[in-house]
Design an enzyme around this catalytic site. Structure first.
Site, PDB file in Angstrom:
ATOM      1  N   GLY A 112       0.781  -1.234   0.000  1.00 10.69           N
ATOM      2  CA  GLY A 112       0.000   0.000   0.000  1.00 10.69           C
ATOM      3  C   GLY A 112       0.812   1.283   0.000  1.00 10.69           C
ATOM      4  O   GLY A 112       0.328   2.322   0.440  1.00 10.69           O
ATOM      5  N   LEU A 157      -4.436  -7.148  -7.017  1.00 15.28           N
ATOM      6  CA  LEU A 157      -3.961  -8.173  -7.943  1.00 15.28           C
ATOM      7  C   LEU A 157      -5.050  -9.033  -8.574  1.00 15.28           C
ATOM      8  O   LEU A 157      -4.750  -9.940  -9.341  1.00 15.28           O
ATOM      9  CB  LEU A 157      -2.942  -9.074  -7.227  1.00 15.28           C
ATOM     10  N   LYS A 158      -6.297  -8.777  -8.241  1.00 13.22           N
ATOM     11  CA  LYS A 158      -7.368  -9.604  -8.808  1.00 13.22           C
ATOM     12  C   LYS A 158      -8.111  -8.839  -9.894  1.00 13.22           C
ATOM     13  O   LYS A 158      -8.158  -7.611  -9.873  1.00 13.22           O
ATOM     14  CB  LYS A 158      -8.363  -9.991  -7.707  1.00 13.22           C
ATOM     15  N   ILE A 193     -11.101  -7.152 -11.729  1.00  9.75           N
ATOM     16  CA  ILE A 193     -12.288  -6.438 -11.221  1.00  9.75           C
ATOM     17  C   ILE A 193     -13.525  -6.984 -11.944  1.00  9.75           C
ATOM     18  O   ILE A 193     -13.558  -7.011 -13.176  1.00  9.75           O
ATOM     19  CB  ILE A 193     -12.158  -4.917 -11.473  1.00  9.75           C
ATOM     20  N   ASN A 242      -6.005   2.475 -12.656  1.00 10.04           N
ATOM     21  CA  ASN A 242      -4.980   1.597 -12.091  1.00 10.04           C
ATOM     22  C   ASN A 242      -3.616   2.203 -12.369  1.00 10.04           C
ATOM     23  O   ASN A 242      -3.463   3.005 -13.299  1.00 10.04           O
ATOM     24  CB  ASN A 242      -5.072   0.216 -12.769  1.00 10.04           C
ATOM     25  N   HIS A 280       0.363   1.035 -13.191  1.00  7.48           N
ATOM     26  CA  HIS A 280       1.161  -0.123 -13.597  1.00  7.48           C
ATOM     27  C   HIS A 280       2.635   0.301 -13.681  1.00  7.48           C
ATOM     28  O   HIS A 280       2.935   1.359 -14.231  1.00  7.48           O
ATOM     29  CB  HIS A 280       0.674  -0.633 -14.957  1.00  7.48           C
ATOM     30  N   ASP A 330      -4.671  -4.511 -17.738  1.00 12.52           N
ATOM     31  CA  ASP A 330      -3.731  -3.497 -18.253  1.00 12.52           C
ATOM     32  C   ASP A 330      -4.008  -3.002 -19.675  1.00 12.52           C
ATOM     33  O   ASP A 330      -3.092  -2.563 -20.364  1.00 12.52           O
ATOM     34  CB  ASP A 330      -2.278  -4.032 -18.208  1.00 12.52           C
ATOM     35  N   GLU A 342       5.960   6.315  -9.301  1.00 13.10           N
ATOM     36  CA  GLU A 342       4.545   5.994  -9.057  1.00 13.10           C
ATOM     37  C   GLU A 342       3.967   6.909  -7.991  1.00 13.10           C
ATOM     38  O   GLU A 342       2.846   7.391  -8.111  1.00 13.10           O
ATOM     39  CB  GLU A 342       4.396   4.540  -8.593  1.00 13.10           C
TER      40      GLU A 342
HETATM   41  C1  GRF Z   1       3.041  -0.989  -7.641  1.00 11.48           C
HETATM   42  O1  GRF Z   1       4.235  -1.235  -8.312  1.00 11.48           O
HETATM   43  C2  GRF Z   1       1.920  -0.764  -8.631  1.00 11.48           C
HETATM   44  O2  GRF Z   1       2.353  -0.184  -9.814  1.00 11.48           O
HETATM   45  C3  GRF Z   1       1.460  -2.159  -8.911  1.00 11.48           C
HETATM   46  O3  GRF Z   1       1.556  -2.825  -7.680  1.00 11.48           O
HETATM   47  C4  GRF Z   1       2.559  -2.199  -6.873  1.00 11.48           C
HETATM   48  C5  GRF Z   1       1.901  -1.854  -5.579  1.00 11.48           C
HETATM   49  O4  GRF Z   1       2.791  -1.351  -4.633  1.00 11.48           O
HETATM   50  N1  GRF Z   1       0.146  -2.158  -9.518  1.00 11.48           N
HETATM   51  P1  GRF Z   1       2.224  -0.750  -3.277  1.00 11.48           P
HETATM   52  O5  GRF Z   1       1.360  -1.835  -2.628  1.00 11.48           O
HETATM   53  O6  GRF Z   1       1.437   0.469  -3.604  1.00 11.48           O
HETATM   54  O7  GRF Z   1       3.447  -0.452  -2.459  1.00 11.48           O
END
Ligand code: GRF
Length: 209
Positions: free
Chosen positions: A11, A88-89, A91, A105, A107, A148, A177
């Site tokens: 998170g 990771l699932k 939607i 999302n 990525h 994606d 990110e």
């Molecule tokens: C990140 O690299 C994001 O791009 C991907 O999952 C990872 C999540 O990291 N979808 P975090 O749980 O926000 O630290």
């Protein structure tokens, strides 16, 4: 913006969003943190920030129930926007449809490179290193009913160095990110993202860094 964040992992992106809200850089309220994993670090962060949480019942994950439970939790929270942050699932389609144009999302690569089913976490960076790309990056995109493939909202390139390992590259990408995700959400909160079919226009782009 009443924001629901879906997360399966640590998170850190969720935290970056909470921090942006706290410092006044994003006018939004985090109204829900939803996870499919009771041990997700994101839930700890939600607790610390007093954000209501919802954990999907294990029997739900991958079943038709999942969609209706998600929609119930979203409705109860009053969320009007969803940000996936390491969720990771897949939607469920009913959620994608109900939140059309209001679900995004992040990525850790420049889509459409290094995306799709099974491309998450370290695997993304490993694939980028194996390909020998000089640049990778971050993509914020709309969520559709596949992995994606939704229309792209923002991207930021990140250089790959010759000495990078998966860990050093992952850390550099994660830093990007944490900048770009709150920024993308800010554009939505300001009503500056226009989705027209598969094309995305950002209004007043010179102010979007
Ligand atoms: C990140 O690299 C994001 O791009 C991907 O999952 C990872 C999540 O990291 N979808 P975090 O749980 O926000 O630290």
């Amino acid at each position: 913006m009443r924001l629901a964040v879906f997360a399966s992992g640590g998170g850190s992106n969720f935290q970056a969003i909470l921090n942006a809200i706290d410092r006044g850089a994003l006018r939004a309220e985090a109204v829900l943190c939803l996870s499919n994993r009771p041990d997700a670090g994101a839930l700890e962060r939600a607790r610390a920030a007093n954000v209501p949480q919802f954990i999907l019942p294990p029997q739900d994950v991958g079943t038709a129930m999942q969609g209706s439970d998600m929609l119930d939790a979203l409705e109860a929270s009053g969320a009007n926007f969803i940000a996936l942050a390491g969720y990771l699932k897949m939607i469920p389609s009913e959620v994608v449809r109900a939140f059309h144009g209001r679900i995004i999302n992040i990525h850790p690569a420049l889509l459409p490179a290094f995306g799709g089913s099974g491309m998450y976490g370290r695997r993304v960076h490993q694939a980028a290193l194996e390909c020998g790309v000089r640049w990778t990056g971050v993509t914020v995109h709309f969520v559709d009913e596949a992995y994606d493939t939704g229309p792209i909202v923002l991207q930021e390139p990140v250089p790959v160095s010759q000495d990078d390992t998966i860990d050093t590259l992952a850390a550099r990408v994660l830093e990007a990110e944490h900048r770009i995700y709150p920024e993308a959400l800010r554009l939505f909160a300001e009503g500056r993202v226009v989705l027209d079919g598969r094309s995305v226009r950002i209004l007043d782009l010179q102010h979007a860094s």
